[in-house]
Scaffold this motif. Sequence first.
Motif, PDB file in Angstrom:
ATOM      1  N   ALA A   1       0.395  -1.319  -0.025  1.00 59.23           N
ATOM      2  CA  ALA A   1       0.074  -0.464  -0.193  1.00 59.23           C
ATOM      3  C   ALA A   1       0.910   1.381  -0.022  1.00 59.23           C
ATOM      4  O   ALA A   1       1.233   1.513   1.187  1.00 59.23           O
ATOM      5  N   PHE A   2       0.540   1.781  -1.175  1.00 56.38           N
ATOM      6  CA  PHE A   2       1.586   3.421  -1.052  1.00 56.38           C
ATOM      7  C   PHE A   2       0.883   4.030  -0.466  1.00 56.38           C
ATOM      8  O   PHE A   2      -0.275   4.409  -1.152  1.00 56.38           O
ATOM      9  N   TYR A   3       1.150   5.176   0.382  1.00 55.40           N
ATOM     10  CA  TYR A   3       0.089   6.529   0.979  1.00 55.40           C
ATOM     11  C   TYR A   3       0.806   7.652   0.821  1.00 55.40           C
ATOM     12  O   TYR A   3       2.701   7.477   0.995  1.00 55.40           O
ATOM     13  N   ASP A   4       0.219   9.046   0.869  1.00 59.57           N
ATOM     14  CA  ASP A   4       0.446   9.636   0.470  1.00 59.57           C
ATOM     15  C   ASP A   4       1.017  11.147   2.034  1.00 59.57           C
ATOM     16  O   ASP A   4       0.896  10.268   2.856  1.00 59.57           O
ATOM     17  N   HIS A   5       1.731  11.884   2.195  1.00 59.53           N
ATOM     18  CA  HIS A   5       2.090  12.987   2.684  1.00 59.53           C
ATOM     19  C   HIS A   5       1.249  12.527   3.990  1.00 59.53           C
ATOM     20  O   HIS A   5       1.108  13.381   5.178  1.00 59.53           O
ATOM     21  N   GLN A   6       0.233  12.836   4.000  1.00 58.67           N
ATOM     22  CA  GLN A   6      -1.172  13.142   4.733  1.00 58.67           C
ATOM     23  C   GLN A   6      -1.741  11.511   5.045  1.00 58.67           C
ATOM     24  O   GLN A   6      -2.706  11.196   5.752  1.00 58.67           O
ATOM     25  N   GLY A   7      -0.626  10.804   4.537  1.00 65.57           N
ATOM     26  CA  GLY A   7      -1.733   9.031   5.423  1.00 65.57           C
ATOM     27  C   GLY A   7      -2.595   8.528   4.445  1.00 65.57           C
ATOM     28  O   GLY A   7      -3.141   7.411   4.228  1.00 65.57           O
ATOM     29  N   ARG A   8      -3.208   9.116   3.061  1.00 68.28           N
ATOM     30  CA  ARG A   8      -3.840   7.922   2.432  1.00 68.28           C
ATOM     31  C   ARG A   8      -3.371   7.388   1.588  1.00 68.28           C
ATOM     32  O   ARG A   8      -2.572   7.672   0.311  1.00 68.28           O
ATOM     33  N   ILE A   9      -3.923   6.338   1.102  1.00 71.20           N
ATOM     34  CA  ILE A   9      -3.336   5.007   0.733  1.00 71.20           C
ATOM     35  C   ILE A   9      -3.761   5.348  -0.607  1.00 71.20           C
ATOM     36  O   ILE A   9      -5.232   5.880  -1.486  1.00 71.20           O
ATOM     37  N   VAL A  10      -2.634   5.734  -2.020  1.00 72.11           N
ATOM     38  CA  VAL A  10      -3.154   5.698  -2.866  1.00 72.11           C
ATOM     39  C   VAL A  10      -2.612   5.286  -3.975  1.00 72.11           C
ATOM     40  O   VAL A  10      -3.242   5.104  -5.221  1.00 72.11           O
ATOM     41  N   SER A  11      -2.237   3.309  -3.918  1.00 75.59           N
ATOM     42  CA  SER A  11      -2.294   2.735  -4.721  1.00 75.59           C
ATOM     43  C   SER A  11      -2.236   1.440  -3.953  1.00 75.59           C
ATOM     44  O   SER A  11      -1.052   1.747  -2.534  1.00 75.59           O
ATOM     45  N   LEU A  12      -2.464   0.467  -4.202  1.00 73.68           N
ATOM     46  CA  LEU A  12      -2.622  -0.851  -3.834  1.00 73.68           C
ATOM     47  C   LEU A  12      -2.088  -2.037  -4.411  1.00 73.68           C
ATOM     48  O   LEU A  12      -2.395  -2.187  -5.664  1.00 73.68           O
ATOM     49  N   LEU A  13      -1.074  -2.863  -4.565  1.00 72.51           N
ATOM     50  CA  LEU A  13      -0.992  -3.941  -5.577  1.00 72.51           C
ATOM     51  C   LEU A  13       0.004  -5.141  -4.708  1.00 72.51           C
ATOM     52  O   LEU A  13       0.396  -4.966  -3.512  1.00 72.51           O
ATOM     53  N   ASP A  14      -0.098  -6.382  -5.808  1.00 72.17           N
ATOM     54  CA  ASP A  14       0.349  -7.670  -5.142  1.00 72.17           C
ATOM     55  C   ASP A  14       1.298  -7.595  -5.900  1.00 72.17           C
ATOM     56  O   ASP A  14       2.276  -6.941  -7.373  1.00 72.17           O
ATOM     57  N   MET A  15       2.751  -8.715  -5.205  1.00 70.04           N
ATOM     58  CA  MET A  15       4.150  -8.297  -5.805  1.00 70.04           C
ATOM     59  C   MET A  15       4.984  -9.760  -6.059  1.00 70.04           C
ATOM     60  O   MET A  15       3.620 -10.503  -4.765  1.00 70.04           O
ATOM     61  N   GLU A  16       5.143 -10.378  -7.006  1.00 65.84           N
ATOM     62  CA  GLU A  16       5.673 -11.894  -6.821  1.00 65.84           C
ATOM     63  C   GLU A  16       6.825 -12.241  -5.981  1.00 65.84           C
ATOM     64  O   GLU A  16       8.276 -11.338  -6.572  1.00 65.84           O
ATOM     65  N   PRO A  17       7.439 -12.585  -5.693  1.00 68.65           N
ATOM     66  CA  PRO A  17       8.962 -12.991  -5.658  1.00 68.65           C
ATOM     67  C   PRO A  17       9.907 -13.126  -6.379  1.00 68.65           C
ATOM     68  O   PRO A  17       9.136 -13.367  -7.630  1.00 68.65           O
TER      69      PRO A  17
ATOM     70  N   ARG B   1      -8.550  -0.947   1.234  1.00 65.15           N
ATOM     71  CA  ARG B   1      -8.633   0.319   0.020  1.00 65.15           C
ATOM     72  C   ARG B   1      -8.414   1.286  -0.188  1.00 65.15           C
ATOM     73  O   ARG B   1      -7.757   2.270   0.213  1.00 65.15           O
ATOM     74  N   VAL B   2      -7.781   2.080  -1.909  1.00 65.56           N
ATOM     75  CA  VAL B   2      -7.399   2.906  -2.342  1.00 65.56           C
ATOM     76  C   VAL B   2      -7.528   3.954  -1.777  1.00 65.56           C
ATOM     77  O   VAL B   2      -9.636   3.811  -1.686  1.00 65.56           O
ATOM     78  N   GLY B   3      -7.852   5.222  -0.756  1.00 66.61           N
ATOM     79  CA  GLY B   3      -8.762   6.144  -0.422  1.00 66.61           C
ATOM     80  C   GLY B   3      -8.785   6.212   1.051  1.00 66.61           C
ATOM     81  O   GLY B   3      -8.950   7.258   2.111  1.00 66.61           O
ATOM     82  N   ASP B   4      -7.682   4.603   1.219  1.00 65.01           N
ATOM     83  CA  ASP B   4      -8.048   4.157   3.164  1.00 65.01           C
ATOM     84  C   ASP B   4      -7.328   5.497   4.119  1.00 65.01           C
ATOM     85  O   ASP B   4      -6.303   5.275   3.053  1.00 65.01           O
ATOM     86  N   GLN B   5      -7.027   5.878   4.925  1.00 64.41           N
ATOM     87  CA  GLN B   5      -6.131   6.193   5.639  1.00 64.41           C
ATOM     88  C   GLN B   5      -5.496   5.986   6.481  1.00 64.41           C
ATOM     89  O   GLN B   5      -5.759   4.738   7.833  1.00 64.41           O
ATOM     90  N   LEU B   6      -3.677   5.770   6.670  1.00 64.42           N
ATOM     91  CA  LEU B   6      -2.953   5.071   7.464  1.00 64.42           C
ATOM     92  C   LEU B   6      -2.258   5.973   8.437  1.00 64.42           C
ATOM     93  O   LEU B   6      -1.653   6.899   8.200  1.00 64.42           O
ATOM     94  N   ARG B   7      -2.106   5.051   9.355  1.00 59.30           N
ATOM     95  CA  ARG B   7      -0.708   6.077  10.509  1.00 59.30           C
ATOM     96  C   ARG B   7      -0.548   5.143  10.803  1.00 59.30           C
ATOM     97  O   ARG B   7      -0.632   4.731  11.342  1.00 59.30           O
ATOM     98  N   LEU B   8       1.119   5.648  10.789  1.00 57.40           N
ATOM     99  CA  LEU B   8       1.989   4.929  11.918  1.00 57.40           C
ATOM    100  C   LEU B   8       2.102   5.783  13.170  1.00 57.40           C
ATOM    101  O   LEU B   8       2.001   6.822  13.047  1.00 57.40           O
ATOM    102  N   GLU B   9       2.686   4.646  14.482  1.00 60.94           N
ATOM    103  CA  GLU B   9       2.589   5.122  15.678  1.00 60.94           C
ATOM    104  C   GLU B   9       3.433   4.249  16.019  1.00 60.94           C
ATOM    105  O   GLU B   9       3.756   3.456  16.149  1.00 60.94           O
ATOM    106  N   GLN B  10       4.933   5.064  16.318  1.00 66.36           N
ATOM    107  CA  GLN B  10       6.118   5.388  16.711  1.00 66.36           C
ATOM    108  C   GLN B  10       6.405   4.461  18.903  1.00 66.36           C
ATOM    109  O   GLN B  10       5.668   5.782  19.198  1.00 66.36           O
TER     110      GLN B  10
END
Length: 142
Positions: free
Chosen positions: A85-101, A133-142
């Motif tokens: 999940a890629f997210y922008d500077h406000q934490g909004r998810i801008v893209s979701l991808l599946d990746m293969e080894p 989903r794209v548009g969901d909000q993400l927060r890093l909590e340390q």
Amino acid sequence: MRGCALALLVLCAACGGGGQPSVSIDTAGGEITVPVEVADTPARRERGLMGRESLASDAGMVFVFARDTNDAFWMKDTLIPLSIAFYDHQGRIVSLLDMEPCRAEPCPLYSPGAFYRGALEVNRGAFARWGVRVGDQLRLEQ
């Protein structure tokens, strides 16, 4: 002596101990919390999850950048299938991808097609199971 031990326990509980970093994602179905490892230096971001044979089903790795980027990710020497999940500077998810080894070059590049400030990698399919989903909000909590 018991009084000192009790006081020490209360003091430790009040301090919180730092705990493991986590990411919280606000989804339509509620909040999801994911314990994460943080890749916030060039060396940590370059290493990522390379060489790992497994990742806990509810865990992930978050890649943090100082400024917006649109660089692609790749899976060279990464052994586990992942979702990102890629997210922008406000934490909004801008893209979701599946990746293969990928064990041998040339490895495909995974680009979000947008600028982002960070990315969260989890086991492939976890975002779909959690309703992220794209548009969901993400927060890093340390």
